[in-house]
Structures are given as C-alpha cells and as structure tokens.
Motif scaffolding. Structure first.
Motif, PDB file in Angstrom:
ATOM      1  N   HIS A 169       1.208  -1.012   0.145  1.00 12.83           N
ATOM      2  CA  HIS A 169      -0.061  -0.386   0.066  1.00 12.83           C
ATOM      3  C   HIS A 169       0.917   1.297   0.241  1.00 12.83           C
ATOM      4  CE1 HIS A 169      -3.907  -2.471   0.552  1.00 12.83           C
ATOM      5  NE2 HIS A 169      -2.412  -3.002   2.000  1.00 12.83           N
ATOM      6  N   SER A 170       0.800   2.003  -1.101  1.00 14.55           N
ATOM      7  CA  SER A 170       1.278   3.576  -0.924  1.00 14.55           C
ATOM      8  C   SER A 170       1.088   4.507  -0.582  1.00 14.55           C
ATOM      9  CB  SER A 170       1.904   3.692  -2.984  1.00 14.55           C
ATOM     10  OG  SER A 170       2.935   2.281  -2.759  1.00 14.55           O
ATOM     11  N   LEU A 171       1.216   5.671  -0.085  1.00 12.90           N
ATOM     12  CA  LEU A 171       0.547   6.980   0.490  1.00 12.90           C
ATOM     13  C   LEU A 171       0.610   7.967  -1.146  1.00 12.90           C
ATOM     14  CD1 LEU A 171       3.162   7.656   3.256  1.00 12.90           C
ATOM     15  CD2 LEU A 171       1.493   6.095   3.165  1.00 12.90           C
ATOM     16  N   SER A 172       1.765   7.887  -2.268  1.00 14.61           N
ATOM     17  CA  SER A 172       1.414   8.606  -3.470  1.00 14.61           C
ATOM     18  C   SER A 172       1.821   7.212  -5.072  1.00 14.61           C
ATOM     19  CB  SER A 172       1.098   8.971  -3.239  1.00 14.61           C
ATOM     20  OG  SER A 172       1.248  10.556  -4.520  1.00 14.61           O
ATOM     21  N   ASN A 173       1.623   7.798  -5.647  1.00 16.68           N
ATOM     22  CA  ASN A 173       1.809   7.021  -6.980  1.00 16.68           C
ATOM     23  C   ASN A 173       2.500   7.510  -8.441  1.00 16.68           C
ATOM     24  OD1 ASN A 173      -1.064   7.093  -8.230  1.00 16.68           O
ATOM     25  ND2 ASN A 173      -1.512   6.287  -6.688  1.00 16.68           N
ATOM     26  N   PHE A 174       2.525   7.266  -9.316  1.00 16.14           N
ATOM     27  CA  PHE A 174       3.107   7.940 -10.139  1.00 16.14           C
ATOM     28  C   PHE A 174       2.038   8.947 -11.120  1.00 16.14           C
ATOM     29  CE2 PHE A 174       3.759   8.184 -14.959  1.00 16.14           C
ATOM     30  CZ  PHE A 174       4.993   8.906 -14.694  1.00 16.14           C
ATOM     31  N   ASP A 175       0.097   8.167 -11.198  1.00 18.67           N
ATOM     32  CA  ASP A 175      -0.712   8.372 -11.728  1.00 18.67           C
ATOM     33  C   ASP A 175      -0.766   9.338 -11.138  1.00 18.67           C
ATOM     34  OD1 ASP A 175      -0.806   6.848 -13.733  1.00 18.67           O
ATOM     35  OD2 ASP A 175      -2.243   5.248 -12.827  1.00 18.67           O
ATOM     36  N   THR A 176      -1.253   9.476  -9.665  1.00 12.77           N
ATOM     37  CA  THR A 176      -1.554  10.418  -8.769  1.00 12.77           C
ATOM     38  C   THR A 176      -0.873  11.706  -8.970  1.00 12.77           C
ATOM     39  OG1 THR A 176      -2.411   9.111  -6.997  1.00 12.77           O
ATOM     40  CG2 THR A 176      -2.613  11.741  -7.031  1.00 12.77           C
ATOM     41  N   LEU A 177       0.830  11.760  -8.987  1.00 13.63           N
ATOM     42  CA  LEU A 177       1.896  12.991  -9.062  1.00 13.63           C
ATOM     43  C   LEU A 177       1.501  13.296 -10.521  1.00 13.63           C
ATOM     44  CD1 LEU A 177       4.348  13.349  -7.162  1.00 13.63           C
ATOM     45  CD2 LEU A 177       5.483  11.923  -9.617  1.00 13.63           C
ATOM     46  N   VAL A 178       1.616  12.510 -11.418  1.00 11.37           N
ATOM     47  CA  VAL A 178       1.372  13.629 -13.346  1.00 11.37           C
ATOM     48  C   VAL A 178      -0.095  14.175 -13.137  1.00 11.37           C
ATOM     49  CG1 VAL A 178       1.088  13.007 -15.359  1.00 11.37           C
ATOM     50  CG2 VAL A 178       2.335  11.664 -14.253  1.00 11.37           C
ATOM     51  N   GLU A 179      -0.991  13.932 -12.083  1.00  8.96           N
ATOM     52  CA  GLU A 179      -2.426  14.799 -12.276  1.00  8.96           C
ATOM     53  C   GLU A 179      -1.968  15.834 -11.169  1.00  8.96           C
ATOM     54  OE1 GLU A 179      -6.933  14.608 -10.330  1.00  8.96           O
ATOM     55  OE2 GLU A 179      -5.665  12.807 -10.712  1.00  8.96           O
ATOM     56  N   VAL A 180      -1.359  16.290 -10.030  1.00  8.97           N
ATOM     57  CA  VAL A 180      -1.006  17.092  -9.055  1.00  8.97           C
ATOM     58  C   VAL A 180       0.035  18.176  -9.876  1.00  8.97           C
ATOM     59  CG1 VAL A 180       0.186  17.911  -7.297  1.00  8.97           C
ATOM     60  CG2 VAL A 180      -1.650  16.120  -7.407  1.00  8.97           C
ATOM     61  N   ALA A 181       1.206  17.272 -10.670  1.00 14.21           N
ATOM     62  CA  ALA A 181       2.234  18.050 -11.656  1.00 14.21           C
ATOM     63  C   ALA A 181       1.921  19.233 -12.229  1.00 14.21           C
ATOM     64  CB  ALA A 181       3.336  17.334 -12.341  1.00 14.21           C
ATOM     65  N   ALA A 182       0.510  18.171 -13.464  1.00 13.50           N
ATOM     66  CA  ALA A 182      -0.420  19.423 -13.967  1.00 13.50           C
ATOM     67  C   ALA A 182      -0.836  20.187 -13.039  1.00 13.50           C
ATOM     68  CB  ALA A 182      -0.822  17.798 -14.951  1.00 13.50           C
ATOM     69  N   GLU A 183      -1.588  20.205 -12.916  1.00 10.13           N
ATOM     70  CA  GLU A 183      -2.397  21.918 -11.846  1.00 10.13           C
ATOM     71  C   GLU A 183      -2.079  21.923 -11.225  1.00 10.13           C
ATOM     72  OE1 GLU A 183      -4.777  19.280  -9.283  1.00 10.13           O
ATOM     73  OE2 GLU A 183      -5.753  17.502 -10.683  1.00 10.13           O
ATOM     74  N   GLU A 184      -0.526  21.890 -10.520  1.00  6.94           N
ATOM     75  CA  GLU A 184       0.166  22.817 -10.080  1.00  6.94           C
ATOM     76  C   GLU A 184       1.334  23.460 -11.481  1.00  6.94           C
ATOM     77  OE1 GLU A 184       0.204  23.865  -6.667  1.00  6.94           O
ATOM     78  OE2 GLU A 184      -1.581  22.762  -6.965  1.00  6.94           O
ATOM     79  N   LYS A 185       1.551  22.772 -12.249  1.00  7.64           N
ATOM     80  CA  LYS A 185       2.406  23.258 -13.303  1.00  7.64           C
ATOM     81  C   LYS A 185       2.967  23.113 -13.184  1.00  7.64           C
ATOM     82  CE  LYS A 185      -1.349  27.379 -14.141  1.00  7.64           C
ATOM     83  NZ  LYS A 185      -1.879  26.369 -14.658  1.00  7.64           N
TER      84      LYS A 185
END
Length: 211
Positions: A169-185
């Motif tokens: 069980h991971s606290l975060s993952n690649f897909d979520t990171l990419v989504e957030v990275a795009a949102e935060e520019k």
C-alpha cells in the motif's frame, strides 16, 4: 491523501519531473522522473505529513502489527519515526548479512511468529522489497504487508509483488503525481500523455518525441 503526499513530494523536489531533459537510470533507461525520498527527512512539514500518514496506514490496515521493519537504508528512518508515533518496536533489514560480529541481516529484536509490517520508501520493480520480505519470512516472521511512500506502479513490479504474495500500500503513486504536477503547473498539460506512455513501457523511448 495521495494528492496531498504527491504535492508535498513535488514541492520539496523529492520527486522531480523533467520530460524534456530525462534522467538516466542505472539500467540505462531514459526516465522523465527522478525520485529521492531521502529529502523528506530534511523538510519538517513534509516529514510530519509522511510519517503520520504511514502511522495512520498501519493502524488502519494492520492493527494487529507488532513490529515495523524498515528497508535498508532509505526505509529505516521512516520506520523509526512511524514506530515512535505508534509506540511500537522497530528494526531493519540489511541488504546482506554482516560479515562480522553476529552476522546479522535483521537488526533489532524479532521473535518467530511476530506480525511485521515493512516500511519502504519507493517501489519500482519490487525486487528489493520482496528480498526483505523473504528474509523476514525465513526468520519466522509473519509479514502482514508493505507500506511504501511512493510507487511507480510498473507492471513488472506489480506482477512480481503478486507472485511473491506481497501486499503493498503506497501513500502516493505515479498517476496521482502526474495529475497533481499538471494541476500545479510543474509540467505542461501535453506532457501528461508522454509521462504515462513512459510508465506503460519504460524501455520504449518514443515518449521522448513530442507530438
């Protein structure tokens, strides 16, 4: 939580995305992502978030856990801090047995039959994590599962963990990171598809070609 952790990792550059100037992994693969979760320890705010999240995951998923075991070396500090928050014992597993003293590979007290949760900083292909779990099983521990800070979610890693009967069980993952990275520019919207193409097949370098 996954998005909150991803935002924290990006903010302190523990995870860094650079699709136009890729990093080279030890395997020779060109990668748009670089991960160094050791930087979490130097940021009190991110550290508090991560360690509390690890402790909360242990309580939620494995309330019967008796010992936390960190992976060497990056998981050791996280296991120690989370164990402190939980009031639990901890130890760690070396990459290989010592060649002196008692030749220990597992450091800290571990009794046969004890229920263990492994704390890992990063899951990629899953090899090192599985090696730690197998060492603990050989020592007689009952490994309940693994809690990691971040996972790439690579197909190879997921298949290896499943084959070894290791629950992660991971606290975060690649897909979520990419989504957030795009949102935060941190990255351009057009980069999202390229990054996901890379993760689908890291050995295929066609993702580096912009449309």
């Amino acid at each position: 939580m996954e998005k909150e952790i991803a935002k924290a990792l990006l903010g302190i550059k523990a995870v860094f995305l650079s699709p136009d100037k890729p990093f080279t992994w030890a395997s020779g693969i060109k990668s748009p992502i670089y991960c160094d979760n050791r930087l979490i320890l130097t940021s009190p705010e991110a550290r508090n978030l991560v360690e509390k999240s690890i402790a909360d995951k242990v309580k939620e998923l494995y309330p019967q856990a008796e010992v936390l075991m960190g992976t060497s070396t990056a998981g050791i500090a996280h296991a120690a801090i989370a164990a402190h928050l939980l009031g639990m014992p901890m130890g760690y597993v070396r990459g290989s047995a010592k060649d002196h003293g008692r030749n220990n590979r597992i450091e800290g007290r571990l009794e046969p039959g004890q229920k263990v949760v492994v704390i890992e900083d990063l899951i990629s292909t899953g090899g090192s994590c599985i090696d730690v779990v197998e060492a603990l099983r050989e020592a007689g521990a009952e490994v309940l599962g693994v809690i990691s800070i971040f996972t790439y979610g690579m197909k190879k890693g997921l298949e290896r963990l499943a084959a070894a009967n290791v629950e992660n069980h991971s606290l975060s993952n690649f897909d979520t990171l990419v989504e957030v990275a795009a949102e935060e520019k941190y990255i351009a919207p057009d980069d999202v598809a390229r990054l996901r193409q890379f993760m689908a097949n890291p050995s295929d370098e066609s993702w580096m070609n912009k449309a």
